[in-house]
Motif scaffolding. Sequence first.
Motif, PDB file in Angstrom:
ATOM      1  N   PHE A  60       0.874  -1.197  -0.139  1.00 57.75           N
ATOM      2  CA  PHE A  60      -0.100   0.172  -0.115  1.00 57.75           C
ATOM      3  C   PHE A  60       0.784   1.226   0.141  1.00 57.75           C
ATOM      4  N   ALA A  61       1.803   1.300   0.845  1.00 55.98           N
ATOM      5  CA  ALA A  61       2.910   2.445   0.871  1.00 55.98           C
ATOM      6  C   ALA A  61       3.352   2.747  -0.583  1.00 55.98           C
ATOM      7  N   ASP A  62       3.883   1.778  -1.077  1.00 56.19           N
ATOM      8  CA  ASP A  62       4.557   1.630  -2.406  1.00 56.19           C
ATOM      9  C   ASP A  62       3.611   2.232  -3.352  1.00 56.19           C
ATOM     10  N   ILE A  63       2.286   1.621  -3.380  1.00 53.24           N
ATOM     11  CA  ILE A  63       1.396   2.128  -4.447  1.00 53.24           C
ATOM     12  C   ILE A  63       1.302   3.702  -4.177  1.00 53.24           C
ATOM     13  N   LEU A  64       0.938   4.277  -2.998  1.00 55.19           N
ATOM     14  CA  LEU A  64       0.730   5.416  -2.730  1.00 55.19           C
ATOM     15  C   LEU A  64       1.985   6.442  -2.958  1.00 55.19           C
ATOM     16  N   THR A  65       3.175   5.847  -3.173  1.00 53.21           N
ATOM     17  CA  THR A  65       4.290   6.531  -3.331  1.00 53.21           C
ATOM     18  C   THR A  65       4.485   6.791  -5.074  1.00 53.21           C
ATOM     19  N   ARG A  66       4.059   5.622  -5.756  1.00 50.05           N
ATOM     20  CA  ARG A  66       4.057   5.720  -7.047  1.00 50.05           C
ATOM     21  C   ARG A  66       3.045   6.693  -7.267  1.00 50.05           C
ATOM     22  N   SER A  67       1.866   6.740  -6.698  1.00 52.12           N
ATOM     23  CA  SER A  67       0.746   7.638  -6.896  1.00 52.12           C
ATOM     24  C   SER A  67       1.211   9.197  -6.979  1.00 52.12           C
ATOM     25  N   ALA A  68       2.066   9.413  -5.789  1.00 51.91           N
ATOM     26  CA  ALA A  68       2.473  10.698  -5.649  1.00 51.91           C
ATOM     27  C   ALA A  68       3.365  11.238  -6.726  1.00 51.91           C
ATOM     28  N   GLU A  69       4.360  10.508  -7.144  1.00 47.80           N
ATOM     29  CA  GLU A  69       5.000  10.556  -7.941  1.00 47.80           C
ATOM     30  C   GLU A  69       4.658  11.073  -9.471  1.00 47.80           C
ATOM     31  N   GLU A  70       3.541  10.669  -9.579  1.00 47.16           N
ATOM     32  CA  GLU A  70       2.799  10.889 -11.187  1.00 47.16           C
ATOM     33  C   GLU A  70       2.926  12.451 -11.064  1.00 47.16           C
ATOM     34  N   SER A  71       3.448  12.897 -12.156  1.00 45.90           N
ATOM     35  CA  SER A  71       3.857  14.358 -12.312  1.00 45.90           C
ATOM     36  C   SER A  71       2.295  14.937 -13.176  1.00 45.90           C
ATOM     37  N   ARG A  72       1.838  14.228 -13.648  1.00 48.24           N
ATOM     38  CA  ARG A  72       0.335  14.756 -14.384  1.00 48.24           C
ATOM     39  C   ARG A  72      -0.867  14.955 -13.700  1.00 48.24           C
ATOM     40  N   GLY A  73      -1.578  15.967 -13.376  1.00 44.08           N
ATOM     41  CA  GLY A  73      -2.520  16.176 -12.500  1.00 44.08           C
ATOM     42  C   GLY A  73      -3.560  15.001 -12.703  1.00 44.08           C
ATOM     43  N   PRO A  74      -4.298  15.142 -13.627  1.00 44.41           N
ATOM     44  CA  PRO A  74      -5.326  14.212 -13.876  1.00 44.41           C
ATOM     45  C   PRO A  74      -5.086  12.695 -13.798  1.00 44.41           C
ATOM     46  N   ALA A  75      -3.980  12.258 -14.263  1.00 49.18           N
ATOM     47  CA  ALA A  75      -3.277  10.953 -13.960  1.00 49.18           C
ATOM     48  C   ALA A  75      -3.110  10.753 -12.445  1.00 49.18           C
ATOM     49  N   ARG A  76      -2.744  11.680 -11.710  1.00 46.70           N
ATOM     50  CA  ARG A  76      -2.245  11.548 -10.408  1.00 46.70           C
ATOM     51  C   ARG A  76      -3.559  11.337  -9.618  1.00 46.70           C
ATOM     52  N   ARG A  77      -4.554  12.085  -9.669  1.00 46.12           N
ATOM     53  CA  ARG A  77      -5.697  12.107  -9.124  1.00 46.12           C
ATOM     54  C   ARG A  77      -6.555  10.625  -9.340  1.00 46.12           C
ATOM     55  N   THR A  78      -6.369  10.054 -10.581  1.00 45.43           N
ATOM     56  CA  THR A  78      -6.965   8.886 -10.880  1.00 45.43           C
ATOM     57  C   THR A  78      -6.311   7.834 -10.031  1.00 45.43           C
ATOM     58  N   CYS A  79      -4.989   8.061  -9.710  1.00 47.59           N
ATOM     59  CA  CYS A  79      -4.014   6.978  -9.037  1.00 47.59           C
ATOM     60  C   CYS A  79      -4.482   7.262  -7.439  1.00 47.59           C
ATOM     61  N   MET A  80      -4.786   8.519  -7.290  1.00 47.68           N
ATOM     62  CA  MET A  80      -5.338   8.603  -5.669  1.00 47.68           C
ATOM     63  C   MET A  80      -6.587   7.913  -5.387  1.00 47.68           C
TER      64      MET A  80
END
Length: 232
Positions: free
Chosen positions: A138-158
């Motif tokens: 879970f911590a690794d997936i959250l880290t990968r999501s936070a590292e996403e630089s594109r806003g729309p893609a990052r919000r989808t990952c969150m």
Amino acid sequence: QQQQQQQKQQQKQCNHALSKMEQYGAPPGLPPPSTNVGGKAASTVLLAPAFPLPPGLPPPPGLVEPPPGLLSPKVNPVAAGVSSCKQGAPAAFEYTPQAFRRELANIMRELRLHKNPGLAVGQVRICGVPQHRQAAEFADILTRSAEESRGPARRTCMAFVGGLTKAFKREECIKGLHMFFDEVYPDLCTEVLRLPNIVMTELMPTLKVVLEEGELSALQSSLFGAVGCYAA
């Protein structure tokens, strides 16, 4: 009288020809022609083809069983399984940290394309992450999501991160959040300069939807130490 003898002779020849036709049958896969000779109907028995039927295809109604040695070949179950996998059938996934990381990279890459967090959560659930590994993953997936630089893609990952509370044990997800804020967040801030803002505007609203108020309160110490504030 001579004419009657000729007719009888012709009738005898026709009957003989009909007998031969019934004996040899029609070509493989074709019924014999319907023939009426002297009031006698020709046989319509469909003979078995001289070649094996495709695997899994039942014989046509009325088909006579082929003689020994011409039966349909048995299907090799191993070959059938390989064929199913090639056609896109889901294969069994045996969890190891390395195998899951590779699978997770594919899942998140596809998530950025189809933008369906529920589908990605289902794919993670199929991977069967054992409970003792769920917090770390879970911590690794959250880290990968936070590292996403594109806003729309990052919000989808969150949103995908929030949905993991349905795939993992809730308490393991909370442990994963503590791991993220206590161990990952300080160093990640040097790489993702907007990380405090991302946490407060994207992660926390998602967590408020999927976690109870008491579970959010348990994160207060870690969140305050990391971000410096707590959104009640």
